[in-house]
Design a protein around this motif. Structure first.
Motif, PDB file in Angstrom:
ATOM      1  N   LEU A  75      -4.423  -1.711   5.118  1.00 53.62           N
ATOM      2  CA  LEU A  75      -4.364  -3.145   4.874  1.00 53.62           C
ATOM      3  C   LEU A  75      -2.957  -3.563   4.475  1.00 53.62           C
ATOM      4  CD1 LEU A  75      -7.543  -3.324   2.626  1.00 53.62           C
ATOM      5  CD2 LEU A  75      -7.371  -4.220   4.943  1.00 53.62           C
ATOM      6  N   LYS A  76      -2.585  -4.776   4.883  1.00 56.05           N
ATOM      7  CA  LYS A  76      -1.321  -5.342   4.402  1.00 56.05           C
ATOM      8  C   LYS A  76      -1.665  -6.507   3.491  1.00 56.05           C
ATOM      9  CE  LYS A  76       1.608  -3.201   7.477  1.00 56.05           C
ATOM     10  NZ  LYS A  76       0.792  -1.934   7.399  1.00 56.05           N
ATOM     11  N   VAL A  77      -0.989  -6.583   2.348  1.00 58.11           N
ATOM     12  CA  VAL A  77      -1.256  -7.674   1.411  1.00 58.11           C
ATOM     13  C   VAL A  77      -0.938  -9.012   2.070  1.00 58.11           C
ATOM     14  CG1 VAL A  77      -0.679  -8.686  -0.826  1.00 58.11           C
ATOM     15  CG2 VAL A  77      -0.772  -6.194  -0.575  1.00 58.11           C
ATOM     16  N   ARG A  78      -1.892  -9.926   2.014  1.00 64.33           N
ATOM     17  CA  ARG A  78      -1.713 -11.232   2.656  1.00 64.33           C
ATOM     18  C   ARG A  78      -1.396 -12.313   1.619  1.00 64.33           C
ATOM     19  NH1 ARG A  78      -5.620 -11.553   7.761  1.00 64.33           N
ATOM     20  NH2 ARG A  78      -6.628  -9.511   7.654  1.00 64.33           N
ATOM     21  N   PRO A  79      -0.731 -13.366   2.075  1.00 63.87           N
ATOM     22  CA  PRO A  79      -0.451 -14.475   1.148  1.00 63.87           C
ATOM     23  C   PRO A  79      -1.741 -15.211   0.801  1.00 63.87           C
ATOM     24  CG  PRO A  79       0.253 -15.031   3.362  1.00 63.87           C
ATOM     25  CD  PRO A  79      -0.180 -13.598   3.411  1.00 63.87           C
ATOM     26  N   TYR A  80      -1.819 -15.629  -0.425  1.00 58.64           N
ATOM     27  CA  TYR A  80      -3.036 -16.271  -0.910  1.00 58.64           C
ATOM     28  C   TYR A  80      -3.385 -17.518  -0.103  1.00 58.64           C
ATOM     29  CZ  TYR A  80      -6.423 -18.256  -4.137  1.00 58.64           C
ATOM     30  OH  TYR A  80      -7.566 -18.780  -4.688  1.00 58.64           O
ATOM     31  N   SER A  81      -2.356 -18.161   0.437  1.00 59.00           N
ATOM     32  CA  SER A  81      -2.594 -19.398   1.182  1.00 59.00           C
ATOM     33  C   SER A  81      -3.403 -19.180   2.467  1.00 59.00           C
ATOM     34  CB  SER A  81      -1.254 -20.066   1.522  1.00 59.00           C
ATOM     35  OG  SER A  81      -0.395 -19.097   2.118  1.00 59.00           O
TER      36      SER A  81
ATOM     37  N   LEU B 111     -10.493  -8.937  -1.015  1.00 56.71           N
ATOM     38  CA  LEU B 111     -10.087  -8.498  -2.341  1.00 56.71           C
ATOM     39  C   LEU B 111      -8.923  -9.370  -2.805  1.00 56.71           C
ATOM     40  CD1 LEU B 111     -10.577  -6.163  -4.359  1.00 56.71           C
ATOM     41  CD2 LEU B 111      -9.180  -4.717  -2.873  1.00 56.71           C
ATOM     42  N   PHE B 112      -8.972  -9.815  -4.054  1.00 57.67           N
ATOM     43  CA  PHE B 112      -7.919 -10.668  -4.589  1.00 57.67           C
ATOM     44  C   PHE B 112      -7.194  -9.961  -5.713  1.00 57.67           C
ATOM     45  CE2 PHE B 112     -10.834 -13.215  -2.326  1.00 57.67           C
ATOM     46  CZ  PHE B 112     -10.016 -14.116  -1.655  1.00 57.67           C
ATOM     47  N   GLY B 113      -5.895  -9.845  -5.546  1.00 57.55           N
ATOM     48  CA  GLY B 113      -5.085  -9.149  -6.538  1.00 57.55           C
ATOM     49  C   GLY B 113      -4.700  -7.771  -6.043  1.00 57.55           C
ATOM     50  N   ALA B 114      -3.392  -7.531  -5.877  1.00 57.15           N
ATOM     51  CA  ALA B 114      -2.924  -6.236  -5.385  1.00 57.15           C
ATOM     52  C   ALA B 114      -2.220  -5.463  -6.490  1.00 57.15           C
ATOM     53  CB  ALA B 114      -2.013  -6.432  -4.176  1.00 57.15           C
ATOM     54  N   GLY B 115      -2.767  -5.571  -7.703  1.00 58.65           N
ATOM     55  CA  GLY B 115      -2.245  -4.777  -8.818  1.00 58.65           C
ATOM     56  C   GLY B 115      -2.912  -3.415  -8.822  1.00 58.65           C
ATOM     57  N   HIS B 116      -2.872  -2.754  -9.964  1.00 56.66           N
ATOM     58  CA  HIS B 116      -3.487  -1.424 -10.045  1.00 56.66           C
ATOM     59  C   HIS B 116      -4.960  -1.454  -9.676  1.00 56.66           C
ATOM     60  CE1 HIS B 116      -0.160   0.868 -11.429  1.00 56.66           C
ATOM     61  NE2 HIS B 116       0.024   0.152 -12.525  1.00 56.66           N
TER      62      HIS B 116
ATOM     63  N   THR C  68      -0.611 -13.479  -4.793  1.00 59.38           N
ATOM     64  CA  THR C  68       0.290 -14.630  -4.785  1.00 59.38           C
ATOM     65  C   THR C  68       1.744 -14.200  -4.972  1.00 59.38           C
ATOM     66  OG1 THR C  68      -0.121 -14.899  -7.142  1.00 59.38           O
ATOM     67  CG2 THR C  68      -1.395 -16.296  -5.657  1.00 59.38           C
ATOM     68  N   ASP C  69       1.938 -12.942  -5.364  1.00 55.83           N
ATOM     69  CA  ASP C  69       3.279 -12.436  -5.618  1.00 55.83           C
ATOM     70  C   ASP C  69       3.993 -12.135  -4.297  1.00 55.83           C
ATOM     71  OD1 ASP C  69       5.543 -11.024  -6.257  1.00 55.83           O
ATOM     72  OD2 ASP C  69       4.538  -9.638  -7.640  1.00 55.83           O
ATOM     73  N   LYS C  70       5.063 -12.894  -4.029  1.00 58.81           N
ATOM     74  CA  LYS C  70       5.762 -12.728  -2.751  1.00 58.81           C
ATOM     75  C   LYS C  70       6.276 -11.310  -2.540  1.00 58.81           C
ATOM     76  CE  LYS C  70       7.173 -17.512  -2.034  1.00 58.81           C
ATOM     77  NZ  LYS C  70       8.163 -18.501  -2.505  1.00 58.81           N
ATOM     78  N   ALA C  71       6.630 -10.670  -3.655  1.00 58.20           N
ATOM     79  CA  ALA C  71       7.161  -9.307  -3.535  1.00 58.20           C
ATOM     80  C   ALA C  71       6.099  -8.337  -3.009  1.00 58.20           C
ATOM     81  CB  ALA C  71       7.673  -8.835  -4.901  1.00 58.20           C
ATOM     82  N   LYS C  72       4.844  -8.677  -3.204  1.00 58.79           N
ATOM     83  CA  LYS C  72       3.768  -7.775  -2.783  1.00 58.79           C
ATOM     84  C   LYS C  72       3.277  -8.055  -1.368  1.00 58.79           C
ATOM     85  CE  LYS C  72       1.914  -6.519  -7.297  1.00 58.79           C
ATOM     86  NZ  LYS C  72       1.101  -7.035  -8.411  1.00 58.79           N
ATOM     87  N   ILE C  73       3.502  -9.265  -0.901  1.00 52.51           N
ATOM     88  CA  ILE C  73       2.972  -9.645   0.424  1.00 52.51           C
ATOM     89  C   ILE C  73       3.580  -8.770   1.511  1.00 52.51           C
ATOM     90  CG2 ILE C  73       2.939 -11.518   2.131  1.00 52.51           C
ATOM     91  CD1 ILE C  73       2.688 -13.413  -0.365  1.00 52.51           C
ATOM     92  N   GLY C  74       2.713  -8.257   2.363  1.00 51.25           N
ATOM     93  CA  GLY C  74       3.164  -7.376   3.430  1.00 51.25           C
ATOM     94  C   GLY C  74       3.097  -5.903   3.084  1.00 51.25           C
ATOM     95  N   GLN C  75       3.013  -5.596   1.788  1.00 49.59           N
ATOM     96  CA  GLN C  75       2.894  -4.191   1.350  1.00 49.59           C
ATOM     97  C   GLN C  75       1.647  -3.534   1.935  1.00 49.59           C
ATOM     98  OE1 GLN C  75       2.553  -3.475  -2.835  1.00 49.59           O
ATOM     99  NE2 GLN C  75       4.762  -3.668  -3.241  1.00 49.59           N
ATOM    100  N   PRO C  76       1.756  -2.270   2.321  1.00 50.99           N
ATOM    101  CA  PRO C  76       0.557  -1.563   2.776  1.00 50.99           C
ATOM    102  C   PRO C  76      -0.272  -1.087   1.586  1.00 50.99           C
ATOM    103  CG  PRO C  76       2.462  -0.125   2.937  1.00 50.99           C
ATOM    104  CD  PRO C  76       2.969  -1.441   2.416  1.00 50.99           C
TER     105      PRO C  76
END
Lengths: 225, 225
Positions: free
Chosen positions: B147-153, B103-108, B132-140
């Motif tokens: 799931l934890k948000v992963r960096p796009y890279s 899944l791409f994008g950790a918005g609503h 891609t938002d660093k503030a979101k990376i790692g969020q559950p």
DNA sequence: TAGATTGTTAATCGATTAACAATC
DNA sequence: TAGATTGTTAATCGATTAACAATC
């Protein structure tokens, strides 16, 4: 099928006005409209039936055939003018007006829908969002916090006051049937269901259930074979 | 069309195994599956073609015809066994296995999809979510913060490691094409697009664009006429 | 003009439906 | 048995496509 009126944006509808479109034609015209709307945003002035075919996966002959039933909208050797075609299709689908939507459920999905311009691009406006959770009532939602979450008990009043024609369900599956019942009681005839519930409604009410997983299954079949 | 093998759950597929299903049949079978899955949750053991017709808006004769092409799955006077029919259709669609989704994008919208069981019900599992938002990376994200948000890279690496077959785009429209390109480079052949972007992909890649507004336009046409 | 693309025809193919015997 | 519902046929209807002249 001949059609000799100039294509300059006259207000009458082309031939076929009086008869209902077939399900297939109406569905395809809606899809052309979606692509045209995006093509316009991308700065395209004209589009060929082949380009439309690439994006919609509808055969280009079929597209020309669908359109030519209503008039000669294209220019040979050039294609279709995007703006002109958008307004012609809107006229054919009789959806040139603005239609008001009420959204149910202010969770992630409800907020995603409220914040998107996917409906706005096609003349739909989300004018109300409801939730039963007291903690959420009054919260600002949508771009610029344009909407405030309303208490579910206001449903009937708001449907009347705001002339809501579509109810969009972004509620948990177990809550969907009750909202559908209340919408029907309030006189709403089109329900868009994002839950997994199988909704029971009277015959004169249209339910569209969004089924991304079903679409995926379908795509996967053609990938696997 | 005759078919004399017992309907007791043998492993072979019925007649039609070797040929691809037509687009229409595959689409309808997927929809029957969706209704059957929900009917089972509601505790139904058997279902008639008429009940399936009520929920899918497919003619009941058409439903019996679609199914009878693969075997005699029903009982006259009774209907179809829900469990048995689910497994038969899964076999026909060859989607009995588990398939991994990124899944791409950790918005609503991304969070709504991650938290829903709409894919899980059909053997799809969201195994990764990117942003891609660093503030979101790692969020559950998802139920129990599974799931934890992963960096796009990490896209390429995760697609390989997790055997991702489907990429779901819940990103802003302007970002969608780039994600599509990167997914194609990583070898993903099915893209599910929730943005409004018109995606350009190679011919061997399937793009399904979700267009709720298009479906609404269509419903509205039949409401207005 | 030369190239491109529409509008339209004609032929084919698959979807849809009503009807009903078979049978649970 | 009586009622219900499947499986299947046969007939119709609409969708799809290739091909190409018209024409921008």
């Amino acid at each position: 099928m001949s059609y000799d009126r100039p294509m300059d944006g006259g207000l009458e509808l082309a031939e076929g006005t009086s008869e209902r479109l077939s399900l297939g034609v109406a569905a395809r015209l809606s899809r052309y409209l979606q692509v045209l709307t995006q093509a316009k945003k991308m700065g395209k002035d004209t589009i060929s039936s082949q380009e439309l075919a690439d994006y919609t996966h509808v055969n280009s002959t079929q597209i020309r055939r669908d359109l030519s039933g209503f008039g000669k909208f294209g220019k040979r050797g050039v294609g279709y003018n995007v703006d002109a075609l958008v307004s012609q299709i809107r006229k054919i689908l009789r959806t040139s007006g603005k239609h008001n939507i009420a959204l149910f459920g202010a969770g992630h999905l409800g907020k995603a829908i409220a914040g998107s311009d996917i409906f706005a691009d096609h003349g739909f406006e989300v004018v109300a969002i409801f939730d039963t959770d007291k903690a959420k009532i009054g919260q600002p939602v949508g771009e610029n916090g344009r909407l405030k979450v309303r208490p579910y008990s206001d449903l009937q009043r708001v449907v009347d006051a705001e002339e809501i024609v579509v109810g969009v369900l972004a509620v948990p599956t177990h809550a969907a049937q009750q909202v559908a019942v209340d919408l029907v009681d309030a006189g709403v005839k089109i329900i868009f269901n994002y839950s997994e519930a199988l909704l029971q409604v009277p015959p004169d009410v249209t339910v569209h259930t969004s089924s991304p997983a079903v679409d995926l299954l379908y795509a996967l079949y053609f990938y696997l074979t």
